[in-house]
Design a protein around this motif. Sequence first.
Motif, PDB file in Angstrom:
ATOM      1  N   THR A 101       0.776  -1.358   0.296  1.00 58.52           N
ATOM      2  CA  THR A 101       0.020  -0.063   0.308  1.00 58.52           C
ATOM      3  C   THR A 101       1.132   0.878  -0.090  1.00 58.52           C
ATOM      4  N   ASP A 102       0.026   2.439  -0.115  1.00 56.01           N
ATOM      5  CA  ASP A 102       0.912   3.809  -0.218  1.00 56.01           C
ATOM      6  C   ASP A 102       1.458   3.809   1.439  1.00 56.01           C
ATOM      7  N   ARG A 103       1.609   3.394   2.009  1.00 58.16           N
ATOM      8  CA  ARG A 103       1.221   3.343   3.870  1.00 58.16           C
ATOM      9  C   ARG A 103       3.042   2.724   3.924  1.00 58.16           C
ATOM     10  N   PHE A 104       3.068   1.555   3.283  1.00 56.71           N
ATOM     11  CA  PHE A 104       4.118   1.142   3.539  1.00 56.71           C
ATOM     12  C   PHE A 104       5.487   1.530   3.272  1.00 56.71           C
ATOM     13  N   LYS A 105       6.563   1.416   4.248  1.00 61.18           N
ATOM     14  CA  LYS A 105       7.514   2.070   5.190  1.00 61.18           C
ATOM     15  C   LYS A 105       8.539   1.427   4.982  1.00 61.18           C
ATOM     16  N   ALA A 106       9.600   1.012   3.604  1.00 63.13           N
ATOM     17  CA  ALA A 106      10.744   0.661   3.583  1.00 63.13           C
ATOM     18  C   ALA A 106      11.743   1.278   4.344  1.00 63.13           C
ATOM     19  N   LYS A 107      12.395  -0.005   4.694  1.00 64.50           N
ATOM     20  CA  LYS A 107      13.563   0.661   5.834  1.00 64.50           C
ATOM     21  C   LYS A 107      14.834  -0.043   5.350  1.00 64.50           C
ATOM     22  N   PRO A 108      16.160   1.167   5.078  1.00 65.07           N
ATOM     23  CA  PRO A 108      17.314   0.097   4.442  1.00 65.07           C
ATOM     24  C   PRO A 108      17.482  -0.922   5.949  1.00 65.07           C
ATOM     25  N   ARG A 109      18.690  -1.772   4.985  1.00 62.55           N
ATOM     26  CA  ARG A 109      19.024  -2.941   5.828  1.00 62.55           C
ATOM     27  C   ARG A 109      18.013  -3.512   6.367  1.00 62.55           C
ATOM     28  N   SER A 110      17.006  -3.526   6.407  1.00 60.06           N
ATOM     29  CA  SER A 110      16.035  -4.015   7.483  1.00 60.06           C
ATOM     30  C   SER A 110      15.752  -5.573   6.764  1.00 60.06           C
ATOM     31  N   PRO A 111      15.771  -6.485   7.914  1.00 55.43           N
ATOM     32  CA  PRO A 111      15.106  -7.894   7.029  1.00 55.43           C
ATOM     33  C   PRO A 111      14.014  -7.828   6.954  1.00 55.43           C
ATOM     34  N   LYS A 112      13.017  -7.109   7.110  1.00 52.43           N
ATOM     35  CA  LYS A 112      11.829  -6.744   7.036  1.00 52.43           C
ATOM     36  C   LYS A 112      11.317  -6.458   5.268  1.00 52.43           C
ATOM     37  N   GLY A 113      10.256  -7.258   4.667  1.00 51.49           N
ATOM     38  CA  GLY A 113      10.372  -6.585   3.276  1.00 51.49           C
ATOM     39  C   GLY A 113       8.764  -6.571   3.118  1.00 51.49           C
ATOM     40  N   VAL A 114       8.335  -6.939   2.181  1.00 51.85           N
ATOM     41  CA  VAL A 114       6.898  -7.062   0.860  1.00 51.85           C
ATOM     42  C   VAL A 114       6.241  -7.746   1.824  1.00 51.85           C
ATOM     43  N   GLY A 115       4.863  -7.880   2.454  1.00 51.71           N
ATOM     44  CA  GLY A 115       4.907  -8.824   3.519  1.00 51.71           C
ATOM     45  C   GLY A 115       4.484  -9.427   4.931  1.00 51.71           C
ATOM     46  N   ASP A 116       5.699  -8.359   5.070  1.00 50.97           N
ATOM     47  CA  ASP A 116       5.946  -8.748   6.523  1.00 50.97           C
ATOM     48  C   ASP A 116       5.283  -8.004   7.566  1.00 50.97           C
ATOM     49  N   ASN A 117       3.890  -6.838   7.086  1.00 51.61           N
ATOM     50  CA  ASN A 117       3.142  -6.427   8.003  1.00 51.61           C
ATOM     51  C   ASN A 117       2.104  -6.186   6.971  1.00 51.61           C
ATOM     52  N   GLY A 118       1.050  -5.777   8.228  1.00 52.12           N
ATOM     53  CA  GLY A 118      -0.438  -5.668   7.252  1.00 52.12           C
ATOM     54  C   GLY A 118      -0.635  -4.220   5.969  1.00 52.12           C
ATOM     55  N   GLU A 119       1.079  -3.536   5.595  1.00 52.10           N
ATOM     56  CA  GLU A 119       0.672  -3.252   4.676  1.00 52.10           C
ATOM     57  C   GLU A 119       1.671  -3.675   3.294  1.00 52.10           C
ATOM     58  N   GLY A 120       1.768  -4.634   3.060  1.00 48.43           N
ATOM     59  CA  GLY A 120       2.229  -5.727   2.099  1.00 48.43           C
ATOM     60  C   GLY A 120       1.428  -7.246   2.076  1.00 48.43           C
ATOM     61  N   TRP A 121       1.765  -7.440   0.464  1.00 44.31           N
ATOM     62  CA  TRP A 121       1.679  -8.883  -0.182  1.00 44.31           C
ATOM     63  C   TRP A 121       2.280  -9.810  -0.281  1.00 44.31           C
ATOM     64  N   ALA A 122       3.396 -10.769  -0.142  1.00 42.53           N
ATOM     65  CA  ALA A 122       4.358 -11.234  -0.792  1.00 42.53           C
ATOM     66  C   ALA A 122       4.225 -12.974  -0.778  1.00 42.53           C
ATOM     67  N   ALA A 123       4.090 -13.102  -2.431  1.00 40.99           N
ATOM     68  CA  ALA A 123       4.577 -14.586  -2.551  1.00 40.99           C
ATOM     69  C   ALA A 123       6.148 -14.755  -2.415  1.00 40.99           C
ATOM     70  N   ASN A 124       6.893 -15.789  -1.648  1.00 44.20           N
ATOM     71  CA  ASN A 124       8.523 -16.562  -1.750  1.00 44.20           C
ATOM     72  C   ASN A 124       8.334 -17.580  -2.344  1.00 44.20           C
ATOM     73  N   GLY A 125       8.470 -17.597  -3.596  1.00 41.75           N
ATOM     74  CA  GLY A 125       9.271 -19.134  -4.129  1.00 41.75           C
ATOM     75  C   GLY A 125       9.861 -19.979  -3.515  1.00 41.75           C
ATOM     76  N   ALA A 126      11.406 -19.020  -3.423  1.00 43.52           N
ATOM     77  CA  ALA A 126      12.608 -20.031  -2.627  1.00 43.52           C
ATOM     78  C   ALA A 126      12.237 -20.935  -1.329  1.00 43.52           C
ATOM     79  N   ARG A 127      11.531 -19.915  -0.838  1.00 48.61           N
ATOM     80  CA  ARG A 127      10.811 -20.672   0.481  1.00 48.61           C
ATOM     81  C   ARG A 127       9.033 -21.404   1.123  1.00 48.61           C
ATOM     82  N   PHE A 128       8.514 -21.179  -0.173  1.00 43.38           N
ATOM     83  CA  PHE A 128       7.668 -21.763  -0.261  1.00 43.38           C
ATOM     84  C   PHE A 128       6.634 -20.978   0.133  1.00 43.38           C
ATOM     85  N   LEU A 129       6.327 -19.673   0.713  1.00 45.58           N
ATOM     86  CA  LEU A 129       5.550 -18.981   1.439  1.00 45.58           C
ATOM     87  C   LEU A 129       4.744 -17.925   0.749  1.00 45.58           C
TER      88      LEU A 129
END
Length: 102
Positions: free
Chosen positions: A24-52
């Motif tokens: 969403t437009d409320r997503f805040k990326a943080k440099p060097r953070s292990p958190k990414g798209v889908g890790d909070n309520g402002e994003g949805w993601a697929a991860n085919g390396a970990r099947f998630l």
Amino acid sequence: PSGKFYHEVILGENFDAPQVGWVTDRFKAKPRSPKGVGDNGEGWAANGARFLKLHKTSQSAHWPKRWRVGDVIGCAIDIDGGKMSFTLNGTEVANAFMTFEA
């Protein structure tokens, strides 16, 4: 916003566990953070390396194969219909769809 949108990501060298999707437009990326798209309520993601699939938490999502360099990951969203889907090299991955409230 409303409508249908689509984008693709071609996986390059040296990726570990990419999370590909939408934010969403409320997503805040943080440099060097292990958190990414889908890790909070402002994003949805697929991860085919970990099947998630991810939105706040992770859930299992069976992909036909583990993502590799050169794979093309497609992300489709129907905002009015409240559905997201993902493709791997042009083929829809049925187990990776997600729903949301618009």
